[in-house]
Design a protein around this motif. Sequence first.
Motif, PDB file in Angstrom:
ATOM      1  N   ALA A 191       0.863  -1.182   0.000  1.00 31.38           N
ATOM      2  CA  ALA A 191       0.000   0.000   0.000  1.00 31.38           C
ATOM      3  C   ALA A 191       0.896   1.227   0.000  1.00 31.38           C
ATOM      4  O   ALA A 191       2.024   1.199   0.484  1.00 31.38           O
ATOM      5  N   TRP A 192       0.385   2.320  -0.592  1.00 32.48           N
ATOM      6  CA  TRP A 192       0.991   3.614  -0.348  1.00 32.48           C
ATOM      7  C   TRP A 192       0.514   4.073   1.024  1.00 32.48           C
ATOM      8  O   TRP A 192      -0.664   3.952   1.355  1.00 32.48           O
ATOM      9  N   THR A 193       1.417   4.587   1.848  1.00 32.54           N
ATOM     10  CA  THR A 193       1.008   5.093   3.153  1.00 32.54           C
ATOM     11  C   THR A 193       1.247   6.593   3.205  1.00 32.54           C
ATOM     12  O   THR A 193       2.285   7.082   2.753  1.00 32.54           O
ATOM     13  N   VAL A 194       0.283   7.306   3.742  1.00 37.03           N
ATOM     14  CA  VAL A 194       0.306   8.766   3.812  1.00 37.03           C
ATOM     15  C   VAL A 194       0.366   9.176   5.274  1.00 37.03           C
ATOM     16  O   VAL A 194      -0.500   8.786   6.072  1.00 37.03           O
ATOM     17  N   ASP A 195       1.384   9.941   5.625  1.00 35.77           N
ATOM     18  CA  ASP A 195       1.581  10.421   7.003  1.00 35.77           C
ATOM     19  C   ASP A 195       1.642   9.268   8.007  1.00 35.77           C
ATOM     20  O   ASP A 195       1.324   9.443   9.183  1.00 35.77           O
ATOM     21  N   ARG A 196       1.980   8.083   7.536  1.00 28.47           N
ATOM     22  CA  ARG A 196       2.095   6.900   8.393  1.00 28.47           C
ATOM     23  C   ARG A 196       0.810   6.620   9.177  1.00 28.47           C
ATOM     24  O   ARG A 196       0.842   6.032  10.252  1.00 28.47           O
ATOM     25  N   ARG A 197      -0.330   7.018   8.624  1.00 29.68           N
ATOM     26  CA  ARG A 197      -1.593   6.720   9.305  1.00 29.68           C
ATOM     27  C   ARG A 197      -2.737   6.394   8.341  1.00 29.68           C
ATOM     28  O   ARG A 197      -3.791   5.953   8.770  1.00 29.68           O
ATOM     29  N   PHE A 198      -2.530   6.593   7.040  1.00 28.81           N
ATOM     30  CA  PHE A 198      -3.556   6.259   6.054  1.00 28.81           C
ATOM     31  C   PHE A 198      -2.923   5.415   4.946  1.00 28.81           C
ATOM     32  O   PHE A 198      -1.790   5.666   4.537  1.00 28.81           O
ATOM     33  N   SER A 199      -3.681   4.443   4.454  1.00 34.40           N
ATOM     34  CA  SER A 199      -3.182   3.650   3.327  1.00 34.40           C
ATOM     35  C   SER A 199      -3.969   4.005   2.071  1.00 34.40           C
ATOM     36  O   SER A 199      -5.106   4.487   2.144  1.00 34.40           O
ATOM     37  N   TRP A 200      -3.339   3.738   0.945  1.00 34.16           N
ATOM     38  CA  TRP A 200      -3.896   4.101  -0.358  1.00 34.16           C
ATOM     39  C   TRP A 200      -3.576   2.959  -1.317  1.00 34.16           C
ATOM     40  O   TRP A 200      -2.439   2.489  -1.367  1.00 34.16           O
ATOM     41  N   PRO A 201      -4.566   2.452  -2.077  1.00 36.72           N
ATOM     42  CA  PRO A 201      -4.326   1.271  -2.924  1.00 36.72           C
ATOM     43  C   PRO A 201      -3.258   1.510  -3.984  1.00 36.72           C
ATOM     44  O   PRO A 201      -3.266   2.541  -4.663  1.00 36.72           O
ATOM     45  N   ILE A 202      -2.366   0.549  -4.136  1.00 39.46           N
ATOM     46  CA  ILE A 202      -1.325   0.706  -5.155  1.00 39.46           C
ATOM     47  C   ILE A 202      -1.899   0.567  -6.562  1.00 39.46           C
ATOM     48  O   ILE A 202      -1.336   1.097  -7.518  1.00 39.46           O
ATOM     49  N   ARG A 203      -3.035  -0.121  -6.703  1.00 40.64           N
ATOM     50  CA  ARG A 203      -3.619  -0.302  -8.038  1.00 40.64           C
ATOM     51  C   ARG A 203      -4.108   1.020  -8.629  1.00 40.64           C
ATOM     52  O   ARG A 203      -4.393   1.105  -9.824  1.00 40.64           O
ATOM     53  N   TRP A 204      -4.225   2.051  -7.800  1.00 42.50           N
ATOM     54  CA  TRP A 204      -4.679   3.352  -8.289  1.00 42.50           C
ATOM     55  C   TRP A 204      -3.540   4.205  -8.833  1.00 42.50           C
ATOM     56  O   TRP A 204      -3.772   5.324  -9.288  1.00 42.50           O
ATOM     57  N   GLY A 205      -2.336   3.682  -8.774  1.00 45.43           N
ATOM     58  CA  GLY A 205      -1.197   4.435  -9.286  1.00 45.43           C
ATOM     59  C   GLY A 205      -0.318   3.569 -10.158  1.00 45.43           C
ATOM     60  O   GLY A 205      -0.713   2.489 -10.610  1.00 45.43           O
ATOM     61  N   HIS A 206       0.881   4.028 -10.380  1.00 48.22           N
ATOM     62  CA  HIS A 206       1.824   3.322 -11.258  1.00 48.22           C
ATOM     63  C   HIS A 206       2.939   2.706 -10.441  1.00 48.22           C
ATOM     64  O   HIS A 206       3.505   3.339  -9.556  1.00 48.22           O
ATOM     65  N   LEU A 207       3.256   1.443 -10.718  1.00 49.04           N
ATOM     66  CA  LEU A 207       4.408   0.767 -10.149  1.00 49.04           C
ATOM     67  C   LEU A 207       5.380   0.398 -11.263  1.00 49.04           C
ATOM     68  O   LEU A 207       4.962   0.038 -12.369  1.00 49.04           O
ATOM     69  N   ASP A 208       6.665   0.466 -10.955  1.00 47.70           N
ATOM     70  CA  ASP A 208       7.698  -0.033 -11.866  1.00 47.70           C
ATOM     71  C   ASP A 208       7.991  -1.472 -11.453  1.00 47.70           C
ATOM     72  O   ASP A 208       8.812  -1.723 -10.565  1.00 47.70           O
ATOM     73  N   ILE A 209       7.315  -2.430 -12.084  1.00 50.45           N
ATOM     74  CA  ILE A 209       7.475  -3.838 -11.729  1.00 50.45           C
ATOM     75  C   ILE A 209       8.488  -4.472 -12.674  1.00 50.45           C
ATOM     76  O   ILE A 209       8.308  -4.466 -13.895  1.00 50.45           O
ATOM     77  N   VAL A 210       9.570  -5.007 -12.111  1.00 48.00           N
ATOM     78  CA  VAL A 210      10.604  -5.663 -12.902  1.00 48.00           C
ATOM     79  C   VAL A 210      10.793  -7.074 -12.357  1.00 48.00           C
ATOM     80  O   VAL A 210      10.401  -7.387 -11.234  1.00 48.00           O
ATOM     81  N   ALA A 211      11.419  -7.930 -13.158  1.00 46.95           N
ATOM     82  CA  ALA A 211      11.488  -9.346 -12.812  1.00 46.95           C
ATOM     83  C   ALA A 211      12.762  -9.742 -12.081  1.00 46.95           C
ATOM     84  O   ALA A 211      12.862 -10.877 -11.607  1.00 46.95           O
ATOM     85  N   SER A 212      13.754  -8.845 -11.976  1.00 50.24           N
ATOM     86  CA  SER A 212      15.020  -9.255 -11.377  1.00 50.24           C
ATOM     87  C   SER A 212      15.776  -8.034 -10.874  1.00 50.24           C
ATOM     88  O   SER A 212      15.452  -6.888 -11.232  1.00 50.24           O
ATOM     89  N   THR A 213      16.816  -8.288 -10.081  1.00 49.44           N
ATOM     90  CA  THR A 213      17.668  -7.202  -9.621  1.00 49.44           C
ATOM     91  C   THR A 213      18.399  -6.563 -10.792  1.00 49.44           C
ATOM     92  O   THR A 213      18.641  -5.354 -10.798  1.00 49.44           O
ATOM     93  N   GLY A 214      18.736  -7.369 -11.770  1.00 49.04           N
ATOM     94  CA  GLY A 214      19.387  -6.813 -12.950  1.00 49.04           C
ATOM     95  C   GLY A 214      18.504  -5.815 -13.667  1.00 49.04           C
ATOM     96  O   GLY A 214      18.962  -4.748 -14.089  1.00 49.04           O
ATOM     97  N   ALA A 215      17.228  -6.139 -13.797  1.00 51.12           N
ATOM     98  CA  ALA A 215      16.302  -5.196 -14.435  1.00 51.12           C
ATOM     99  C   ALA A 215      16.134  -3.943 -13.587  1.00 51.12           C
ATOM    100  O   ALA A 215      15.996  -2.836 -14.115  1.00 51.12           O
ATOM    101  N   ALA A 216      16.171  -4.109 -12.255  1.00 55.04           N
ATOM    102  CA  ALA A 216      16.099  -2.939 -11.378  1.00 55.04           C
ATOM    103  C   ALA A 216      17.323  -2.057 -11.567  1.00 55.04           C
ATOM    104  O   ALA A 216      17.230  -0.818 -11.572  1.00 55.04           O
ATOM    105  N   ALA A 217      18.495  -2.688 -11.731  1.00 56.28           N
ATOM    106  CA  ALA A 217      19.725  -1.922 -11.931  1.00 56.28           C
ATOM    107  C   ALA A 217      19.640  -1.077 -13.195  1.00 56.28           C
ATOM    108  O   ALA A 217      20.135   0.058 -13.240  1.00 56.28           O
ATOM    109  N   ALA A 218      19.004  -1.611 -14.245  1.00 56.20           N
ATOM    110  CA  ALA A 218      18.869  -0.859 -15.488  1.00 56.20           C
ATOM    111  C   ALA A 218      18.042   0.404 -15.291  1.00 56.20           C
ATOM    112  O   ALA A 218      18.315   1.446 -15.894  1.00 56.20           O
ATOM    113  N   LEU A 219      17.027   0.322 -14.419  1.00 56.91           N
ATOM    114  CA  LEU A 219      16.190   1.495 -14.151  1.00 56.91           C
ATOM    115  C   LEU A 219      16.901   2.489 -13.242  1.00 56.91           C
ATOM    116  O   LEU A 219      16.724   3.709 -13.368  1.00 56.91           O
ATOM    117  N   LEU A 220      17.702   1.979 -12.317  1.00 56.04           N
ATOM    118  CA  LEU A 220      18.347   2.852 -11.342  1.00 56.04           C
ATOM    119  C   LEU A 220      19.638   3.455 -11.865  1.00 56.04           C
ATOM    120  O   LEU A 220      20.153   4.387 -11.260  1.00 56.04           O
TER     121      LEU A 220
END
Length: 643
Positions: free
Chosen positions: A614-643
């Motif tokens: 979940a996205w958490t706001v002010d450490r007291r409210f949660s917000w669904p992740i499906r309502w936003g964008h996630l960078d989903i990758v399959a491996s650490t190598g793919a994460a390295a390419a983004l970072l």
Amino acid sequence: MDLQGRTVVLAGRYRTESAARLKMRLQGAGAEVVDEVSRSVDAVFDGDDGTYPNERVLEAERLGVPVLAAEELLALLAVRRRRAGASRAFPGHTALEAVRDDPEALLALLQDADWSAFEPERDLPPLRALLATVEERHGVTEAHRLATARLRERGARLRHPYTTFGGDFQDYALSPCGRYLATGRGTSQDDYDGTGPLQVWEMATGRLVNGIDIPHGVGWPGHRDTVQWSADGTRVALACRTNSVGVWDPFGARTNPYGSADVTDGKDSAATFALAPDGRRAYVTMGSEHEVMGCVAALDQGEVRYDHYRLHNVGPEPGMLTEPLPDEAKEQLKNDEFAFRRVRWARDGGRLLGHDGPWAAVLDLPDGRMRWLALTIGPVEWSPDDRRAAALRPGRPSRLTVFDAGTGLPVGDSADQAEGSLHWGMRGAGARLAVVVKDGGGVDVYDEHGYHEYHLPITSTKRIGEYFYDGQQRPWAWEPAGEFGACLTADGRVEVWSLGDVPARVGSLGTPEGTQAVLWGADGVLALIGARTLRFVAAFSGAVLGDFTFGRSFDSGRSVLDDEFASLRGMFRAQAFPLADSTWCAIADPAVGPAAALVIADGDRLDELDAVLAWTVDRRFSWPIRWGHLDIVASTGAAAALL
């Protein structure tokens, strides 16, 4: 917190603007900004939000000066700006409802909104509820994505509930408003020197909103009342490190407490304590030279250490309960000392209510004058309004007595009652008592005068929490208004009952295996808790809002983290978590900057991720992740390419 006239310190690095600019804004709000931390400082603002503690933050924690996160500083400045008339109000309920059936109009409304005026406490719950309705009718829209982007700009963070450490749930407590659940876990087996987390959950969504690692864990096996909220819900006290009591901000970024007290002389169990309503002090049972065994210790002034030999003292000296026991009490006790085994601080701030096993007692503060003492033999429970006490004396038959908490005198006549555990609730201005009968004997309901209203034919669970060391067992929960109740059953369900003039069963819900506690929070949400399981479920519809199993070991054979990217593997391994039963996923630690929305997962499994993250706001409210964008990758190598 009003900034006018306050003395504050800026620490760390701020992502939103320079420290010089923030200093100018603070001075414009009437605050004095200084460089050195001392006891005269009102607050230290930490730009790193606890990620990289610096010397100023560490010194503040040592002195007991409040440390606030960067987002709290920005919120205070935003409030000041609004009060000065510099911004418009964020769209309220009426404006949102007017466009609920028109996604394009809703998008336009949110695009034109002044998000600097957004106050999560006021604005997030209605916006979240409206967008949930829009999703049901139209799916996830651009309005959902825009709102998520704005909240991320405001500092919303990805969070999941799993940790790589921590053992069983030791204790739990609902906040006074019923909107939050605080859970404390012990350390992993045979790892006393490890950590166990305090975790704070939002009941409405069944998601974790904050977590704090507690050295040596929280609570003690079988002990209850080791997690306690302040009356205003802004502080949580924990029995921790075996003998200590500490107070934390449940929604803050800091790991360390406002203060702690270690005064029990090394007793080999959790401290028996009662948090004051203001959350700044606690009564703690301890040995002393006085007849009433206990003290009141500060919990907002750093560390307090004390023993009755006056050795190794640190911090302000606790206030002893110096009033001697009345002669009549000594005669009854056949002893010249008294110590609470279980206790709570009355809401009026002037009394302690509790028992030492066979004796119930009320003490006046600050000196500990014993107001009354009564032999109860069996367990004692106090009503939420502090007006009644109930005791069930064992025997053939066992007898239920309701006492007036002000005088210690019985209210009405004692009644025959099968043995069981006692559970008070409130219905309007009056208290109600439920007795969960042992051996599946159902539930008896009484009014506050001890009048038997009716018997509920429930095959109740055998784990009823009848004795002191059954602290994790909570078989019954009252709905906050007292019109309904929920009871765990022997066959692994929870039955929901309407408790009006004529009782009726209105629902039967499944529970995770091993569930031993049910708590009823705000908005009709139940928390079902076992040693390693936690489920949030809507009491009347049965909808599961969150469902978690803890304690799964990390299986490197199913890891999505690549060994050849060793540095990134370390960055993600600390925040690896299970996804269903087939694989592990991971987010960055910390999840900020380019890694703020980055998730390593075996395939694009958004639905499964949405059930955990979940996205958490002010450490007291949660917000669904499906309502936003996630960078989903399959491996650490793919994460390295983004970072």
